[in-house]
Design a protein around this motif. Structure first.
Motif, PDB file in Angstrom:
ATOM      1  N   VAL A  75       0.829  -1.202   0.000  1.00 59.44           N
ATOM      2  CA  VAL A  75       0.000   0.000   0.000  1.00 59.44           C
ATOM      3  C   VAL A  75       0.865   1.253   0.000  1.00 59.44           C
ATOM      4  CG1 VAL A  75      -1.653   1.345   1.340  1.00 59.44           C
ATOM      5  CG2 VAL A  75      -1.976  -1.121   1.090  1.00 59.44           C
ATOM      6  N   ASP A  76       1.767   1.374   0.975  1.00 59.01           N
ATOM      7  CA  ASP A  76       2.595   2.566   1.055  1.00 59.01           C
ATOM      8  C   ASP A  76       3.649   2.608  -0.044  1.00 59.01           C
ATOM      9  OD1 ASP A  76       1.152   3.454   3.176  1.00 59.01           O
ATOM     10  OD2 ASP A  76       2.615   2.913   4.709  1.00 59.01           O
ATOM     11  N   THR A  77       4.061   1.428  -0.540  1.00 61.44           N
ATOM     12  CA  THR A  77       4.991   1.397  -1.668  1.00 61.44           C
ATOM     13  C   THR A  77       4.348   2.046  -2.883  1.00 61.44           C
ATOM     14  OG1 THR A  77       5.971  -0.670  -0.867  1.00 61.44           O
ATOM     15  CG2 THR A  77       6.363  -0.085  -3.170  1.00 61.44           C
ATOM     16  N   VAL A  78       3.157   1.590  -3.234  1.00 59.63           N
ATOM     17  CA  VAL A  78       2.455   2.141  -4.402  1.00 59.63           C
ATOM     18  C   VAL A  78       2.109   3.604  -4.173  1.00 59.63           C
ATOM     19  CG1 VAL A  78       0.359   1.973  -5.804  1.00 59.63           C
ATOM     20  CG2 VAL A  78       1.567  -0.103  -5.105  1.00 59.63           C
ATOM     21  N   TRP A  79       1.662   3.942  -2.963  1.00 51.04           N
ATOM     22  CA  TRP A  79       1.292   5.337  -2.673  1.00 51.04           C
ATOM     23  C   TRP A  79       2.470   6.278  -2.904  1.00 51.04           C
ATOM     24  CZ3 TRP A  79       2.940   9.149   0.660  1.00 51.04           C
ATOM     25  CH2 TRP A  79       2.096  10.266   0.805  1.00 51.04           C
ATOM     26  N   SER A  80       3.654   5.893  -2.450  1.00 51.66           N
ATOM     27  CA  SER A  80       4.834   6.747  -2.604  1.00 51.66           C
ATOM     28  C   SER A  80       5.178   6.959  -4.074  1.00 51.66           C
ATOM     29  CB  SER A  80       6.032   6.128  -1.874  1.00 51.66           C
ATOM     30  OG  SER A  80       5.754   5.939  -0.508  1.00 51.66           O
ATOM     31  N   LEU A  93       9.700  -0.522  -0.462  1.00 47.41           N
ATOM     32  CA  LEU A  93       9.698  -1.681  -1.348  1.00 47.41           C
ATOM     33  C   LEU A  93      10.661  -2.756  -0.855  1.00 47.41           C
ATOM     34  CD1 LEU A  93       8.837  -3.093  -3.951  1.00 47.41           C
ATOM     35  CD2 LEU A  93      10.632  -1.803  -5.144  1.00 47.41           C
ATOM     36  N   GLN A  94      11.866  -2.368  -0.454  1.00 45.34           N
ATOM     37  CA  GLN A  94      12.834  -3.338   0.056  1.00 45.34           C
ATOM     38  C   GLN A  94      12.260  -4.087   1.253  1.00 45.34           C
ATOM     39  OE1 GLN A  94      16.428  -1.172   0.900  1.00 45.34           O
ATOM     40  NE2 GLN A  94      17.113  -1.193  -1.224  1.00 45.34           N
ATOM     41  N   ARG A  95      11.628  -3.361   2.136  1.00 41.12           N
ATOM     42  CA  ARG A  95      11.038  -3.973   3.327  1.00 41.12           C
ATOM     43  C   ARG A  95       9.891  -4.905   2.948  1.00 41.12           C
ATOM     44  NH1 ARG A  95       9.183   0.549   7.309  1.00 41.12           N
ATOM     45  NH2 ARG A  95       7.420   0.561   5.871  1.00 41.12           N
ATOM     46  N   THR A  96       9.078  -4.495   1.980  1.00 39.91           N
ATOM     47  CA  THR A  96       7.936  -5.291   1.551  1.00 39.91           C
ATOM     48  C   THR A  96       8.384  -6.583   0.880  1.00 39.91           C
ATOM     49  OG1 THR A  96       6.631  -3.270   1.251  1.00 39.91           O
ATOM     50  CG2 THR A  96       5.842  -5.267   0.158  1.00 39.91           C
ATOM     51  N   LEU A  97       9.422  -6.505   0.036  1.00 37.02           N
ATOM     52  CA  LEU A  97       9.913  -7.691  -0.661  1.00 37.02           C
ATOM     53  C   LEU A  97      10.496  -8.721   0.300  1.00 37.02           C
ATOM     54  CD1 LEU A  97      11.562  -6.064  -3.810  1.00 37.02           C
ATOM     55  CD2 LEU A  97       9.424  -7.360  -3.704  1.00 37.02           C
ATOM     56  N   ARG A  98      10.913  -8.267   1.481  1.00 39.88           N
ATOM     57  CA  ARG A  98      11.404  -9.207   2.499  1.00 39.88           C
ATOM     58  C   ARG A  98      10.256  -9.853   3.270  1.00 39.88           C
ATOM     59  NH1 ARG A  98      15.410  -5.011   3.418  1.00 39.88           N
ATOM     60  NH2 ARG A  98      14.219  -4.312   5.249  1.00 39.88           N
ATOM     61  N   GLY A  99       9.023  -9.508   2.909  1.00 43.19           N
ATOM     62  CA  GLY A  99       7.864 -10.111   3.550  1.00 43.19           C
ATOM     63  C   GLY A  99       7.361  -9.375   4.769  1.00 43.19           C
TER      64      GLY A  99
END
Length: 271
Positions: free
Chosen positions: A34-39, A81-87
């Motif tokens: 959510v915050d990845t896309v928002w940014s 994004l880096q944080r999200t890709l780590r799950g």
């Protein structure tokens, strides 16, 4: 293209982007998207607002403002994004889903469309700065660049300090109070707010030649309300109190929530 047409086009793009964020989060179960896309979407909207041919504006200023909002989006979006890709799931959204129960999916969609509207307000501030018609550099342009760069740098430093703290096994169960985190409990939020002050600095014309430049003040005002009173500090601190308990309450007593200041004398932050 008229300014209204550009605004409507950007608004539609932001709405579609957050609908995509909702779909991705629903399918993956990871709300970090959510915050990845928002940014990234807010940054793309800001760049479009700067560069679309929508009226007056000194081209060098439009390019500089576009570069500033792009830098912000790449730094923040890349970090999330880096944080999200780590799950890593965002505990704020996870808690909202628990509160909303069986209506969580529908309410999350509406919530993200509200975020798209907030993005549009920020994009309008960027647009106001980019289209200041002053035909040369002014002191406000320099101040805006300094504020934007200082905010990006400060937020990046805060994120690195927190990551190093969390990576240290000896600090497991403790609350990060080193570096910038000893001056404010949320240095990342403070620097995020600081960066949005860049656009009023660039937009405002003391000669009155750009009256709608004052609309750029809506960005730091909105960011402050959201971070301090709505979706930033309140849910983040509620999560930290659940996970760190006494240690975080001790941290709250010693360190300001938002505005940087000298820490108190008591230094223990162990659970």
């Amino acid at each position: 293209m008229s300014p209204l047409a550009a605004i409507l086009l950007i608004a539609a793009g932001l709405s579609l982007a957050m609908a995509g964020a909702w779909l991705t989060a629903e399918r993956s179960g990871n709300h970090g998207w959510v915050d990845t896309v928002w940014s990234f979407a807010t940054g793309a909207g800001g760049v479009a607002a700067c560069l679309l041919p929508t009226g007056p504006g000194w081209p060098p200023r439009r390019i500089v403002v576009a570069a500033l909002i792009a830098l912000w989006a790449l730094r923040l979006g890349g970090h999330i994004l880096q944080r999200t890709l780590r799950g890593h799931d965002d505990p704020r959204y996870a808690e909202l889903r628990r509160e909303w129960g069986p209506h969580a999916s529908r309410r999350l969609f509406v919530f993200l469309q509200i975020q798209a509207l907030a993005s549009l307000v920020l994009v309008l501030a960027v647009m106001a700065a980019a289209h200041n018609p002053a035909p040369s550099w002014r002191w406000g342009d320099g101040l805006g660049v300094v504020l934007a760069l200082a905010a990006v740098a400060g937020e990046a430093v805060a994120d690195r300090q927190l990551a190093r703290f969390r990576a240290d096994p000896a600090r497991r169960g403790q609350v990060c109070d080193i570096g910038l985190w000893g001056l404010t409990r949320h240095p990342n939020y403070f620097f995020e707010w600081l960066g949005w002050l860049a656009y009023p600095a660039i937009a405002i014309s003391v000669t009155g030649t750009h009256p709608w430049g004052f609309a750029a003040f809506l960005a730091p005002l909105l960011i402050y309300v959201l971070l301090v009173h709505v979706s930033g500090i309140p849910p983040t601190e509620a999560h930290m109190l659940r996970s760190r308990g006494t240690a975080f309450r001790d941290y709250q007593r010693r360190v300001n929530a938002f505005w940087p200041g000298p820490p108190g004398r008591q230094r223990s932050s162990r659970t």
